[in-house]
Motif scaffolding. Structure first.
Motif, PDB file in Angstrom:
ATOM      1  N   PHE A 297       0.896  -1.028   0.081  1.00 60.38           N
ATOM      2  CA  PHE A 297       0.088  -0.109   0.040  1.00 60.38           C
ATOM      3  C   PHE A 297       0.855   1.126  -0.066  1.00 60.38           C
ATOM      4  N   PHE A 298       0.638   2.043  -1.276  1.00 56.75           N
ATOM      5  CA  PHE A 298       1.520   3.273  -1.258  1.00 56.75           C
ATOM      6  C   PHE A 298       0.746   4.478  -1.103  1.00 56.75           C
ATOM      7  N   CYS A 299       1.304   5.648  -0.050  1.00 52.28           N
ATOM      8  CA  CYS A 299       0.597   6.820  -0.079  1.00 52.28           C
ATOM      9  C   CYS A 299       1.526   7.733  -0.517  1.00 52.28           C
TER      10      CYS A 299
ATOM     11  N   ARG B 289       4.570   9.746   0.963  1.00 52.10           N
ATOM     12  CA  ARG B 289       5.817   9.168   1.075  1.00 52.10           C
ATOM     13  C   ARG B 289       5.988   7.824   1.633  1.00 52.10           C
ATOM     14  N   LEU B 290       5.046   7.084   1.854  1.00 52.76           N
ATOM     15  CA  LEU B 290       4.837   5.977   2.837  1.00 52.76           C
ATOM     16  C   LEU B 290       4.652   4.689   1.871  1.00 52.76           C
TER      17      LEU B 290
ATOM     18  N   ALA C  20      12.828   0.428  -7.466  1.00 55.88           N
ATOM     19  CA  ALA C  20      12.736   1.310  -8.467  1.00 55.88           C
ATOM     20  C   ALA C  20      11.981   2.646  -8.252  1.00 55.88           C
ATOM     21  N   LEU C  21      11.081   2.542  -7.032  1.00 52.89           N
ATOM     22  CA  LEU C  21      10.315   3.665  -6.533  1.00 52.89           C
ATOM     23  C   LEU C  21      11.353   4.766  -6.078  1.00 52.89           C
ATOM     24  N   ASP C  22      10.768   5.869  -5.836  1.00 59.00           N
ATOM     25  CA  ASP C  22      11.790   7.056  -5.304  1.00 59.00           C
ATOM     26  C   ASP C  22      12.458   6.947  -4.015  1.00 59.00           C
ATOM     27  N   GLY C  23      13.831   7.378  -3.905  1.00 63.05           N
ATOM     28  CA  GLY C  23      14.492   6.998  -2.720  1.00 63.05           C
ATOM     29  C   GLY C  23      14.317   7.437  -1.518  1.00 63.05           C
ATOM     30  N   ASP C  24      13.427   8.596  -1.651  1.00 65.85           N
ATOM     31  CA  ASP C  24      12.713   9.304  -0.349  1.00 65.85           C
ATOM     32  C   ASP C  24      11.475   8.647   0.398  1.00 65.85           C
TER      33      ASP C  24
END
Ligand SMILES: [Zn+2]
Length: 212
Positions: free
Chosen positions: A140-142, A146-147, A181-185
């Motif tokens: 689950f991506f918020c 950025r969670l 591959a998602l953003d590093g932050d």
């Protein structure tokens, strides 16, 4: 904007996350290994408006609390990946013949697939298919906050086991490649153990090498 807290529950210290959409007060649980007193009190302390029980996968240590949570909060909708629904229904045992026999079956309200979106008050939660640990595993991506709630797919410098029924190592590595591959932050909030981040996992997860 979402805020969250992590409540480890049960003998496997499975992380139950409580999410709150701050503007509306709407709440969601991510996984529910037990709906015990600490979880119940956390829900009440944050206003008690539980809308969703979102399950990263169907293993018993992440879903055994679902019947109790639904009993306490009948308006909350239970959602799980389509291919993991039979774990929740008690038709597939996580560990055949062992602890999971104490699991009470539950029927999901929503069957999720990658690309779906959950609305929690003013927040949007994206559903990412993450097969490997189980066939219907989800993250689950918020995006706004950025969670990434990564279930038993990606842990701090570790990945989920694939030796339980339905596990698939090749699928897990393909999922890992997508997640890294998602953003590093982006913060990684796993189903067990401490939090991490995508940049940290790209650098230090031993399996990152296996995906090139
Ligand atoms: Zn699991």
């Amino acid at each position: 904007m979402l805020e969250y807290q992590c409540i480890p529950v049960g003998m496997f210290q499975s992380n139950t996350y409580l999410l709150r959409d701050v503007p509306s007060g709407a709440l969601a649980l991510v996984d529910c290994g037990f709906f015990n007193r600490p979880v119940r009190e956390a829900v009440e302390a944050w206003g008690g408006d539980l809308r969703w029980i979102l399950l990263t996968h169907g293993h018993f240590d992440h879903v055994m609390g679902v019947p109790d949570a639904r009993c306490a909060y009948p308006a909350a909708l239970t959602a799980i990946g389509e291919a993991d629904a039979d774990y929740l229904r008690g038709k597939i045992e996580t560990l055949p013949g062992r602890v999971s026999r104490h699991q009470r079956p539950a029927e999901p309200d929503r069957l999720l697939m990658g690309g779906d979106e959950i609305i929690l008050g003013e927040s949007r939660i994206s559903v990412l298919a993450s097969p490997g640990h189980t066939p219907g595993g989800l993250c689950f991506f918020c995006g706004a906050d950025r969670l990434l709630f990564s279930g038993d797919t990606l842990f701090h410098e570790e990945v989920g086991r694939v030796d339980l029924p339905g596990g698939d190592w090749d699928a897990l590595l393909a999922t890992l490649a997508l997640l890294l591959a998602l953003d590093g932050d982006i913060a990684v909030l796993p189903g067990h153990g401490k939090a991490s981040g995508i940049a940290h996992e790209r650098a230090f997860n031993p399996y990152a090498k296996e995906i090139g």
